[in-house]
Structures are given as structure tokens and as C-alpha cells.
Design a protein around this motif. Structure first.
Motif, PDB file in Angstrom:
ATOM      1  N   LYS A 132      -1.801  -2.194   6.844  1.00 31.65           N
ATOM      2  CA  LYS A 132      -1.652  -0.773   7.223  1.00 31.65           C
ATOM      3  C   LYS A 132      -1.790   0.177   6.026  1.00 31.65           C
ATOM      4  O   LYS A 132      -1.921   1.383   6.195  1.00 31.65           O
ATOM      5  CB  LYS A 132      -0.336  -0.541   7.956  1.00 31.65           C
ATOM      6  CG  LYS A 132       0.913  -0.773   7.143  1.00 31.65           C
ATOM      7  CD  LYS A 132       2.153  -0.583   8.009  1.00 31.65           C
ATOM      8  CE  LYS A 132       3.416  -0.774   7.183  1.00 31.65           C
ATOM      9  NZ  LYS A 132       4.600  -0.843   8.033  1.00 31.65           N
ATOM     10  N   GLU A 133      -1.786  -0.397   4.793  1.00 32.72           N
ATOM     11  CA  GLU A 133      -1.987   0.437   3.592  1.00 32.72           C
ATOM     12  C   GLU A 133      -3.470   0.631   3.264  1.00 32.72           C
ATOM     13  O   GLU A 133      -3.804   1.351   2.324  1.00 32.72           O
ATOM     14  CB  GLU A 133      -1.325  -0.217   2.376  1.00 32.72           C
ATOM     15  CG  GLU A 133       0.183  -0.235   2.376  1.00 32.72           C
ATOM     16  CD  GLU A 133       0.711  -0.843   1.076  1.00 32.72           C
ATOM     17  OE1 GLU A 133       0.942  -0.079   0.121  1.00 32.72           O
ATOM     18  OE2 GLU A 133       0.856  -2.078   1.011  1.00 32.72           O
ATOM     19  N   PHE A 134      -4.353  -0.048   3.980  1.00 29.36           N
ATOM     20  CA  PHE A 134      -5.793   0.079   3.710  1.00 29.36           C
ATOM     21  C   PHE A 134      -6.220   1.540   3.714  1.00 29.36           C
ATOM     22  O   PHE A 134      -5.785   2.322   4.570  1.00 29.36           O
ATOM     23  CB  PHE A 134      -6.614  -0.649   4.796  1.00 29.36           C
ATOM     24  CG  PHE A 134      -6.733  -2.136   4.630  1.00 29.36           C
ATOM     25  CD1 PHE A 134      -6.172  -2.812   3.554  1.00 29.36           C
ATOM     26  CD2 PHE A 134      -7.444  -2.870   5.574  1.00 29.36           C
ATOM     27  CE1 PHE A 134      -6.306  -4.182   3.419  1.00 29.36           C
ATOM     28  CE2 PHE A 134      -7.590  -4.256   5.452  1.00 29.36           C
ATOM     29  CZ  PHE A 134      -7.014  -4.909   4.370  1.00 29.36           C
ATOM     30  N   GLU A 135      -7.117   1.879   2.787  1.00 33.84           N
ATOM     31  CA  GLU A 135      -7.736   3.217   2.791  1.00 33.84           C
ATOM     32  C   GLU A 135      -8.708   3.293   3.971  1.00 33.84           C
ATOM     33  O   GLU A 135      -9.423   2.342   4.250  1.00 33.84           O
ATOM     34  CB  GLU A 135      -8.529   3.430   1.496  1.00 33.84           C
ATOM     35  CG  GLU A 135      -7.675   3.518   0.244  1.00 33.84           C
ATOM     36  CD  GLU A 135      -7.060   4.887   0.057  1.00 33.84           C
ATOM     37  OE1 GLU A 135      -7.274   5.765   0.915  1.00 33.84           O
ATOM     38  OE2 GLU A 135      -6.356   5.065  -0.944  1.00 33.84           O
ATOM     39  N   SER A 136      -8.755   4.450   4.634  1.00 35.65           N
ATOM     40  CA  SER A 136      -9.730   4.622   5.725  1.00 35.65           C
ATOM     41  C   SER A 136     -10.849   5.583   5.324  1.00 35.65           C
ATOM     42  O   SER A 136     -11.951   5.514   5.854  1.00 35.65           O
ATOM     43  CB  SER A 136      -9.040   5.138   6.985  1.00 35.65           C
ATOM     44  OG  SER A 136      -8.498   6.430   6.736  1.00 35.65           O
ATOM     45  N   VAL A 180     -11.193  -1.149   8.610  1.00 39.60           N
ATOM     46  CA  VAL A 180     -11.874  -2.452   8.642  1.00 39.60           C
ATOM     47  C   VAL A 180     -13.273  -2.336   8.034  1.00 39.60           C
ATOM     48  O   VAL A 180     -13.712  -3.216   7.281  1.00 39.60           O
ATOM     49  CB  VAL A 180     -11.931  -3.012  10.094  1.00 39.60           C
ATOM     50  CG1 VAL A 180     -12.865  -4.214  10.191  1.00 39.60           C
ATOM     51  CG2 VAL A 180     -10.530  -3.395  10.552  1.00 39.60           C
ATOM     52  N   ASN A 181     -13.971  -1.254   8.318  1.00 33.27           N
ATOM     53  CA  ASN A 181     -15.322  -1.076   7.748  1.00 33.27           C
ATOM     54  C   ASN A 181     -15.285  -0.976   6.230  1.00 33.27           C
ATOM     55  O   ASN A 181     -16.210  -1.399   5.542  1.00 33.27           O
ATOM     56  CB  ASN A 181     -15.996   0.167   8.346  1.00 33.27           C
ATOM     57  CG  ASN A 181     -16.506  -0.100   9.758  1.00 33.27           C
ATOM     58  OD1 ASN A 181     -16.926  -1.212  10.068  1.00 33.27           O
ATOM     59  ND2 ASN A 181     -16.432   0.896  10.632  1.00 33.27           N
ATOM     60  N   CYS A 182     -14.204  -0.392   5.687  1.00 33.70           N
ATOM     61  CA  CYS A 182     -14.086  -0.222   4.235  1.00 33.70           C
ATOM     62  C   CYS A 182     -13.518  -1.443   3.536  1.00 33.70           C
ATOM     63  O   CYS A 182     -13.747  -1.633   2.348  1.00 33.70           O
ATOM     64  CB  CYS A 182     -13.146   0.949   3.941  1.00 33.70           C
ATOM     65  SG  CYS A 182     -14.030   2.388   3.436  1.00 33.70           S
TER      66      CYS A 182
END
Length: 435
Positions: A132-136, A180-182
Motif C-alpha cells: 500500500k506504500e507503492f507510488e502511483s 501495479v503498472n509502476c
């Protein structure tokens, strides 16, 4: 699971790069820095029947799911292990039949949503970074990316809304797809064939460099990070996000377009390899700078055109496209120029598909030396080219050349994959069989 970290490393705030990973001890070349199981993953549709859906093992005589008849497994244990994720698709595949066609990204996101529902604690994939910390980077997306995101959301609703109750709202899905794409990874085999897609949160923590000190390889659905340079305590651990064959401007464009940052690594600031990568043919009168720029534009256009043409042209038409583009670029570019190599590599792929083994071999022979110069040491691209060439030689009964090429592949693979990897054992077996 508590936040136990990864031994020998720490998460830290990297100057100008945001969070990153750094070494707390020395890592030698070839040493495993850490391993990370996939948080969630999906086998690509093209590999169904050749690889186990659950553990990605490549073997013959897999048995298929009795309901959908499309997922294959090593044994009952693998089938049971995969059921919490497969049941989501199994019902839908039975319902839709031949009309079941969500993209790999959509399938992966559906699995992440299911996993998030049953997982409340930090997983073994998130010792340092939570998913949930992933950059979008939603604020940096252009209209084309936004449209693609919306198409994925629509497909998720279409294929899964009957089978996943209460899908997250539009905003949450927009963010999840962008994350997810990043931050997603493609799992590849030893010849760099695409096996599937996955998310590995701890691996995603590493920042990019065009001169990386680690490499990511896969053992089934586990990502392994190994040092390809000496790493000293206090040094940041860098992975490469992209194919490093291309010159600086191309790499910067790709990183900005896909990952929304401008690379400032030493390779990008010094451009030390660009002259070799952009080698110009030795002519009696050298081409004008504008002629070179014009040919680079042509090369970039033809690469993009070929990528699209793969979906609708026949193999022989694709091969002709490769040959014509090489002929045109060859008026200015040397054979070692990366744009020439790109089209040679595509041509080799088409020859392999058409089972034109001699054609594939002759392209491989032209590619291998320049690859060894342009790519960093212990490159998977170089190893996979030696592997393909070695296997082609053996198939064409050129035993000495075959064994020699396979040994060169092993020298790289033992560092990149580790000496105990089953891919290394397989290649050693291939060599043994020649004795």
C-alpha cells in the motif's frame, strides 16, 4: 508478521531519490543480497500447460484443473496451494468460455484485491515496504495512460464483478492499477521468455541505476537479488528498471515515460558508452549530424512500428520488415549500432519462431559480441544470447561451438542466478550430454 527487515540491509531516505535500500555490510559479486516471495503473481496465458500455475515449474506431464481445464499443476499440493487464487478465475473461465480474455495486469490486480481481503498482517514480501506504500504517480499520468487505466478497470468489472463481491471504488482501483503498472515485475526464464507478472514489494524498494550493482532473477515465484558488483557498507543498492542496451537519451525517455523520473546516475551524466552504442559506419565522407539524427528518428519509428506489426503481420512479413530496416540503417549505422542490433534481435526471434535455425544462428553470431560490449558485466541479455546460440549450435550439430557458448552462459548465470539454480544445473546437464 512483524517488521523484521532484511539482514544486511536497511531502508533509508536516499538523497534526491526518496526511499531506497542500502547495504549494512559488504556483499561480494554473486552473493545473494535477499530473496523475496511474490506478494501476488499470475502465469501468462501463453505458458499454460508448460509451467505449473502455482510454482512456475517447467515440466511435462502437468495435470489440468478438472473444472476449467485451463490451469495446469505439478501435483495435488500445487493445485491446493493455488486454489485460493485460481478459484477466482476458474468460475469465471467456465462462465465466459472462449470470451474469457482479461489482460495479465487485470488478472494480477484481481488477485491482489483477493489477497488484501484475507491478509491483515505484513507478509514475507513486505519486510521493508508495504504494497500500500507503492507510488502511483497519478498526478503525472498523461491522458493516454489514464485511458489505459480506465480500460483495465472496465475489464476488471466485466470479468470479475460477478465473482468478487464489493470491488473497491473507482478511485481505489485507479490508484491500485497505477501502483501495479509502476511497481510490477515480469518473471522471465533463463532465455528471457516471459512467464508471468508479479508484485515483489521489497524488490520494488530499490532505486534504479543504469549501472546497477545488483540483478534480479527468479526461482519459481521468488525473486532473488544478487550483487553483480562489490557492495560496501553504507552504499545504496541499485537495480535496473529497463533494458540497458540503448543510449542515454532513449533510457531517460523510457524511465520518464514509465517511471516518472529523470535518471541522474553516473552512466547518464557521463554518457560514457553512447559513442560505442551509436557507432557510425566508416565511410569515405562521414554523414552530416542531421543525417544521423534523421536516421535515429527512422530507427525509433521502425522499432515502434514493428512492435505494433507483431499483432497483425505474418512472420515472413515481419522478417522482411527487419531486413529492409537493417538495409536502410546500414547506410549510416555500423552493425554494432544498438538500433541495428535491435532489429537483428527481432529478426532472430522471427527466425526461431519459423524454425529457421540457420537464420537465427547467423543473427545470434552478429549480436553476441556487441552485446558483450554494450551491456554491463553479468548481463542476463548476454547470458540468454549465449544460451540461445549454444542450443542452436547443438541442434545444428556444431558441438564444439555449442559447448563453448553454453559455458560462457554459465559463467554469467552462476553470478546472476546463483550456482545452485536449477537453470544452471540444466545447462550443465546439456553440456554433459555432449561428452
Amino acid at each position: 508478521m512483524k517488521n523484521e527487515g532484511i539482514e544486511g540491509t536497511e531502508r533509508f531516505l536516499s538523497p534526491d531519490r526518496g526511499r531506497g535500500l542500502r547495504a549494512l555490510r559488504h556483499f561480494a559479486v554473486g552473493e545473494l543480497v535477499f530473496a523475496c516471495p511474490a506478494y501476488s503473481y499470475v502465469l501468462t496465458v501463453n505458458e499454460r500447460g508448460a509451467h505449473c500455475e502455482h510454482c512456475f515449474t517447467r515440466k511435462e506431464d502437468l495435470f489440468k484443473c478438472g473444472k476449467c481445464k485451463q490451469a495446469y499443476y505439478c501435483n495435488v499440493d500445487c493445485q491446493r496451494g493455488d486454489w485460493p487464487m485460481h478459484k477466482l478465475e476458474c468460475v469465471a473461465m467456465c462462465a465466459y468460455g472462449e470470451n474469457w480474455c482479461p489482460s495479465e495486469t487485470v488478472r494480477l490486480v484481481a488477485r491482489i484485491i483477493m489477497k488484501q481481503r484475507v491478509t491483515t498482517e505484513r507478509t514475507p514480501s513486505e519486510r521493508l515496504l508495504l504494497l500500500k506504500e507503492f507510488e502511483s504517480h497519478l498526478d503525472k499520468m498523461d491522458s493516454e495512460k489514464e485511458e489505459m487505466n480506465q480500460a483495465d478497470i472496465a475489464a476488471l468489472h466485466h470479468f470479475y464483478s460477478r465473482h468478487i463481491s464489493d470491488l473497491p471504488d473507482e478511485q481505489a482501483l485507479t490508484e491500485l492499477f497505477a501502483q501495479v503498472n509502476c511497481n510490477g515485475f515480469t518473471i522471465e526464464d533463463e532465455e528471457l521468455s516471459h512467464l508471468g507478472s508479479a508484485v515483489f514489494p521489497d524488490v520494488a524498494l530499490m532505486n534504479h541505476s543504469c549501472s546497477p550493482n545488483v540483478i534480479v532473477t527468479y526461482k519459481g515465484t521468488v525473486a532473488e537479488v544478487r550483487a553483480v558488483k562489490e557492495i560496501n557498507p553504507g552504499e545504496e543498492i541499485f537495480n535496473s528498471y529497463i533494458d540497458l542496451l540503448y543510449p542515454t537519451e532513449d533510457r531517460k525517455e523510457r524511465l520518464l515515460d514509465s517511471y516518472f523520473f529523470t535518471c541522474q546516475c553516473t552512466e547518464c551524466t557521463t554518457k560514457s558508452k553512447d559513442t560505442e552504442k551509436m557507432e557510425i559506419r566508416k565511410l569515405s565522407s562521414p554523414p552530416e549530424p542531421e543525417e544521423i539524427r534523421s536516421m535515429v528518428r527512422y530507427a525509433k519509428n521502425v522499432i515502434e512500428e514493428f512492435r505494433r506489426a507483431k499483432h497483425y503481420k505474418t512472420p515472413s512479413e515481419l522478417l522482411e520488415m527487419c531486413e529492409l530496416s537493417q538495409e536502410k540503417m546500414g547506410a549510416i549505422f555500423a552493425d554494432t549500432n544498438v538500433y541495428m542490433l535491435h532489429m537483428m534481435y527481432q529478426a532472430m526471434g522471427v527466425c526461431l519462431y519459423m524454425q529457421d535455425w540457420d537464420g537465427a544462428m547467423s543473427y545470434g553470431e552478429k549480436i553476441i559480441q556487441p552485446y558483450s560490449v554494450h551491456y554491463p558485466a553479468y548481463s542476463l541479455n548476454v547470458a540468454s544470447m549465449y544460451l540461445k546460440l549454444g542450443r542452436l549450435y547443438l541442434g545444428l550439430e556444431k558441438k564444439t561451438q555449442g559447448v563453448k557458448a553454453l559455458k560462457k552462459a554459465i559463467a554469467i548465470m552462476e553470478v546472476a542466478h546463483g550456482k545452485d539454480h536449477h537453470y544452471v544445473a540444466e545447462v550443465k546437464r546439456e553440456i554433459e550430454e555432449q561428452k
